[in-house]
Design a protein around this motif. Sequence first.
Motif, PDB file in Angstrom:
ATOM      1  N   GLY A 235     -33.163  35.362  30.227  1.00  0.00           N
ATOM      2  CA  GLY A 235     -33.321  33.946  29.906  1.00  0.00           C
ATOM      3  C   GLY A 235     -33.684  33.775  28.444  1.00  0.00           C
ATOM      4  N   GLY A 236     -32.923  32.957  27.753  1.00  0.00           N
ATOM      5  CA  GLY A 236     -33.112  32.802  26.309  1.00  0.00           C
ATOM      6  C   GLY A 236     -33.668  31.467  25.899  1.00  0.00           C
ATOM      7  N   GLY A 237     -34.605  30.936  26.641  1.00  0.00           N
ATOM      8  CA  GLY A 237     -35.218  29.656  26.300  1.00  0.00           C
ATOM      9  C   GLY A 237     -36.241  29.771  25.181  1.00  0.00           C
ATOM     10  N   LYS A 238     -37.003  28.700  24.982  1.00  0.00           N
ATOM     11  CA  LYS A 238     -37.963  28.662  23.878  1.00  0.00           C
ATOM     12  C   LYS A 238     -39.076  29.699  24.043  1.00  0.00           C
ATOM     13  CE  LYS A 238     -37.167  23.764  22.935  1.00  0.00           C
ATOM     14  NZ  LYS A 238     -37.752  22.401  22.942  1.00  0.00           N
ATOM     15  N   THR A 239     -39.510  29.918  25.277  1.00  0.00           N
ATOM     16  CA  THR A 239     -40.556  30.910  25.491  1.00  0.00           C
ATOM     17  C   THR A 239     -40.064  32.298  25.114  1.00  0.00           C
ATOM     18  OG1 THR A 239     -41.434  29.578  27.325  1.00  0.00           O
ATOM     19  CG2 THR A 239     -42.177  31.859  27.165  1.00  0.00           C
ATOM     20  N   ALA A 240     -38.813  32.599  25.462  1.00  0.00           N
ATOM     21  CA  ALA A 240     -38.237  33.898  25.115  1.00  0.00           C
ATOM     22  C   ALA A 240     -38.168  34.077  23.601  1.00  0.00           C
ATOM     23  CB  ALA A 240     -36.849  34.036  25.727  1.00  0.00           C
ATOM     24  N   VAL A 241     -37.798  33.013  22.891  1.00  0.00           N
ATOM     25  CA  VAL A 241     -37.716  33.084  21.428  1.00  0.00           C
ATOM     26  C   VAL A 241     -39.080  33.371  20.829  1.00  0.00           C
ATOM     27  CG1 VAL A 241     -37.273  31.761  19.325  1.00  0.00           C
ATOM     28  CG2 VAL A 241     -35.706  31.587  21.260  1.00  0.00           C
ATOM     29  N   ARG A 242     -40.093  32.620  21.254  1.00  0.00           N
ATOM     30  CA  ARG A 242     -41.436  32.833  20.710  1.00  0.00           C
ATOM     31  C   ARG A 242     -41.958  34.212  21.064  1.00  0.00           C
ATOM     32  NH1 ARG A 242     -40.798  30.081  16.849  1.00  0.00           N
ATOM     33  NH2 ARG A 242     -42.621  31.308  16.269  1.00  0.00           N
ATOM     34  N   ALA A 243     -41.661  34.694  22.277  1.00  0.00           N
ATOM     35  CA  ALA A 243     -42.105  36.034  22.664  1.00  0.00           C
ATOM     36  C   ALA A 243     -41.424  37.102  21.812  1.00  0.00           C
ATOM     37  CB  ALA A 243     -41.837  36.276  24.147  1.00  0.00           C
ATOM     38  N   ALA A 244     -40.112  36.966  21.632  1.00  0.00           N
ATOM     39  CA  ALA A 244     -39.363  37.960  20.853  1.00  0.00           C
ATOM     40  C   ALA A 244     -39.852  38.026  19.417  1.00  0.00           C
ATOM     41  CB  ALA A 244     -37.877  37.628  20.888  1.00  0.00           C
ATOM     42  N   LEU A 245     -40.298  36.901  18.875  1.00  0.00           N
ATOM     43  CA  LEU A 245     -40.763  36.867  17.489  1.00  0.00           C
ATOM     44  C   LEU A 245     -42.189  37.383  17.323  1.00  0.00           C
ATOM     45  CD1 LEU A 245     -39.303  33.422  16.357  1.00  0.00           C
ATOM     46  CD2 LEU A 245     -38.547  35.695  15.624  1.00  0.00           C
ATOM     47  N   THR A 246     -42.929  37.500  18.415  1.00  0.00           N
ATOM     48  CA  THR A 246     -44.329  37.943  18.322  1.00  0.00           C
ATOM     49  C   THR A 246     -44.567  39.305  18.956  1.00  0.00           C
ATOM     50  OG1 THR A 246     -44.829  36.656  20.332  1.00  0.00           O
ATOM     51  CG2 THR A 246     -45.266  35.617  18.215  1.00  0.00           C
ATOM     52  N   ILE A 247     -43.600  39.830  19.684  1.00  0.00           N
ATOM     53  CA  ILE A 247     -43.749  41.158  20.271  1.00  0.00           C
ATOM     54  C   ILE A 247     -43.887  42.192  19.155  1.00  0.00           C
ATOM     55  CG2 ILE A 247     -42.362  42.974  21.409  1.00  0.00           C
ATOM     56  CD1 ILE A 247     -41.515  40.884  23.458  1.00  0.00           C
ATOM     57  N   PRO A 248     -44.764  43.173  19.303  1.00  0.00           N
ATOM     58  CA  PRO A 248     -44.970  44.179  18.246  1.00  0.00           C
ATOM     59  C   PRO A 248     -43.676  44.878  17.832  1.00  0.00           C
ATOM     60  CG  PRO A 248     -46.654  44.377  19.938  1.00  0.00           C
ATOM     61  CD  PRO A 248     -45.654  43.387  20.452  1.00  0.00           C
ATOM     62  N   ASN A 260     -23.085  31.152  26.642  1.00  0.00           N
ATOM     63  CA  ASN A 260     -22.551  31.702  25.401  1.00  0.00           C
ATOM     64  C   ASN A 260     -23.034  30.930  24.171  1.00  0.00           C
ATOM     65  OD1 ASN A 260     -20.818  33.604  24.015  1.00  0.00           O
ATOM     66  ND2 ASN A 260     -19.484  31.867  23.567  1.00  0.00           N
ATOM     67  N   GLU A 261     -23.063  29.589  24.247  1.00  0.00           N
ATOM     68  CA  GLU A 261     -23.524  28.801  23.109  1.00  0.00           C
ATOM     69  C   GLU A 261     -24.994  29.080  22.792  1.00  0.00           C
ATOM     70  OE1 GLU A 261     -22.724  24.661  23.459  1.00  0.00           O
ATOM     71  OE2 GLU A 261     -20.567  24.925  23.768  1.00  0.00           O
ATOM     72  N   ARG A 262     -25.781  29.253  23.842  1.00  0.00           N
ATOM     73  CA  ARG A 262     -27.190  29.563  23.622  1.00  0.00           C
ATOM     74  C   ARG A 262     -27.337  30.930  22.959  1.00  0.00           C
ATOM     75  NH1 ARG A 262     -31.949  27.494  22.187  1.00  0.00           N
ATOM     76  NH2 ARG A 262     -33.666  28.802  22.877  1.00  0.00           N
ATOM     77  N   CYS A 263     -26.478  31.872  23.325  1.00  0.00           N
ATOM     78  CA  CYS A 263     -26.518  33.194  22.694  1.00  0.00           C
ATOM     79  C   CYS A 263     -26.308  33.082  21.185  1.00  0.00           C
ATOM     80  CB  CYS A 263     -25.451  34.112  23.294  1.00  0.00           C
ATOM     81  SG  CYS A 263     -25.846  34.715  24.942  1.00  0.00           S
ATOM     82  N   GLU A 264     -25.346  32.252  20.795  1.00  0.00           N
ATOM     83  CA  GLU A 264     -25.096  32.062  19.368  1.00  0.00           C
ATOM     84  C   GLU A 264     -26.313  31.445  18.683  1.00  0.00           C
ATOM     85  OE1 GLU A 264     -21.550  29.779  18.935  1.00  0.00           O
ATOM     86  OE2 GLU A 264     -20.258  31.277  19.906  1.00  0.00           O
ATOM     87  N   MET A 276     -32.110  42.137  20.265  1.00  0.00           N
ATOM     88  CA  MET A 276     -30.673  42.132  20.541  1.00  0.00           C
ATOM     89  C   MET A 276     -30.360  41.081  21.599  1.00  0.00           C
ATOM     90  SD  MET A 276     -28.305  45.229  22.042  1.00  0.00           S
ATOM     91  CE  MET A 276     -28.695  46.293  20.659  1.00  0.00           C
ATOM     92  N   VAL A 277     -29.396  40.237  21.338  1.00  0.00           N
ATOM     93  CA  VAL A 277     -28.994  39.177  22.269  1.00  0.00           C
ATOM     94  C   VAL A 277     -27.730  39.615  23.001  1.00  0.00           C
ATOM     95  CG1 VAL A 277     -28.308  36.770  22.524  1.00  0.00           C
ATOM     96  CG2 VAL A 277     -30.023  37.405  20.802  1.00  0.00           C
ATOM     97  N   ILE A 278     -27.760  39.546  24.332  1.00  0.00           N
ATOM     98  CA  ILE A 278     -26.643  40.000  25.160  1.00  0.00           C
ATOM     99  C   ILE A 278     -26.164  38.843  26.021  1.00  0.00           C
ATOM    100  CG2 ILE A 278     -25.947  41.589  26.995  1.00  0.00           C
ATOM    101  CD1 ILE A 278     -28.298  43.400  25.913  1.00  0.00           C
ATOM    102  N   HIS A 279     -24.862  38.571  25.983  1.00  0.00           N
ATOM    103  CA  HIS A 279     -24.283  37.523  26.815  1.00  0.00           C
ATOM    104  C   HIS A 279     -24.003  38.095  28.204  1.00  0.00           C
ATOM    105  CE1 HIS A 279     -20.688  34.824  27.960  1.00  0.00           C
ATOM    106  NE2 HIS A 279     -21.823  34.209  28.262  1.00  0.00           N
ATOM    107  N   GLY A 280     -24.659  37.527  29.218  1.00  0.00           N
ATOM    108  CA  GLY A 280     -24.449  38.010  30.577  1.00  0.00           C
ATOM    109  C   GLY A 280     -25.491  37.449  31.518  1.00  0.00           C
ATOM    110  N   ASP A 281     -25.407  37.857  32.768  1.00  0.00           N
ATOM    111  CA  ASP A 281     -26.325  37.410  33.815  1.00  0.00           C
ATOM    112  C   ASP A 281     -27.339  38.519  34.079  1.00  0.00           C
ATOM    113  OD1 ASP A 281     -27.621  36.554  36.131  1.00  0.00           O
ATOM    114  OD2 ASP A 281     -25.815  35.621  36.938  1.00  0.00           O
TER     115      ASP A 281
END
Length: 451
Positions: A235-248, A260-264, A276-281
């Motif tokens: 899941g690439g929502g806002k929480t995922a973005v903030r987590a990815a940016l703060t993970i060590p 696909n649009e969200r992946c971009e 790394m962003v992966i398009h898939g389920d």
Amino acid sequence: MKIVIVGAGAVGTHLSKLLSREHQDCVLIDAEEEKLEGVSEYDVMTYNALPTSISVLKDAGADKADLFVGVTTEETTNIAACTIAHALGAKKTVARIDNYEYLKPQNQKFFQQIGIDSMVYPEVLAATDITNGLKMSWVRQRWDVHGGALVLLGIKLRQGCEILDQPLKDLCGPDDPYHIVAIKRGDETIIPSGLDTLRLNDLTYFMTTKEYIPYIRKIVGKEHYTDVKNVIIMGGGKTAVRAALTIPDYMNVKIIEKDNERCEKLNQLLSDSDAMVIHGDGRDLGLLQEEGIRTTQAFVALTGNAETNILACLTAKKLGVRKTVAMVENLDYVSMAESLDIGTIINKKTVAASHIYQMMLDADVSNLRSLMLVDSEVAEFVAAEDSRVTKKMVKDLRLPFGVTIGGLVRNGVGMLVNGNSQIQAGDSVMVFCHEQKLNNIEKFFKKNVIW
């Protein structure tokens, strides 16, 4: 205290529930009548009207509000409502936002000038919890107090734990480096006494200091747990973005997103990170195996669907992932997720509501967290000069049933508290509160309270 809440969504509803237990003078406003029907059992007044109407806010008492809260799903509505309420005379305002730029320190003065005292970004708060959990693969929940001077650890006890079936009076003496402040056993929450014992599969909350974390890890038998190096986020929502940016930086992160649009968009948002962003389920077993699920130490499910997140975490555990984290926004599913041994459970609305809730307390409360699995709060109170809590040793304070003092921070140094401890003015004191109103506790820490 007069409190006006705009927005009867997840955060507003949960906040209303907390306030109704305190019997505060609370008004909840929402333009959608059906949302207000969900809070009919709470002791709050509801108002079906447009929350940015000046006349509506006047009628709701915003001009006399001690705290005005804007927590609709629309950031602009929250900002506008708070600005109007401030102009009308509200003493303190807080707005829910979804733009991280607004939280930057250089923008704080601007928002104060337009009447917004504080801002809450639930996804940022949730991401912080996720990151803290990933740093320690063997812990269900971690909360650093006062910059880490004290640490609260929620740990599931498994085979190999050295401290099972022994009275706590033999384990948690005055000289021992930890206190056990709560135990979740099945559906029961236990505020332990010296005669209680720990059992297999208990979810146990330890209060300790940072230097003794390795010792806690040893006695609970978790030394063999592999530290997290590889993380898959579904899941690439806002929480995922903030987590990815703060993970060590030492962790490798993959985000699986089926749109696909969200992946971009994610690739743009995460251009400064190594994620790394992966398009898939993320439920596709073939994809998970292709992306190295069997060499992944942590799986984080952050889609907007609680059932999907729970099932995905169960699948990851069957594939050998030790640490799983699930976003569960429906509180009805939290107990089920815990019974299925999901691992860490994240709920944005309880995190955000707790953050706002501390603003209404009269005592000096610098931090507050809801532990939804044990239906309790942990609050960091600062003892005022001449407050009752400084008059006697802890054992003689006659604290209400269900209240435990786990530790304190004095001059930046964390220390555990026992019955013979004497709290001093200025101490930051960690209070664990189960099924008690926090305003019954805060009076112990306020100045010149008459008893």
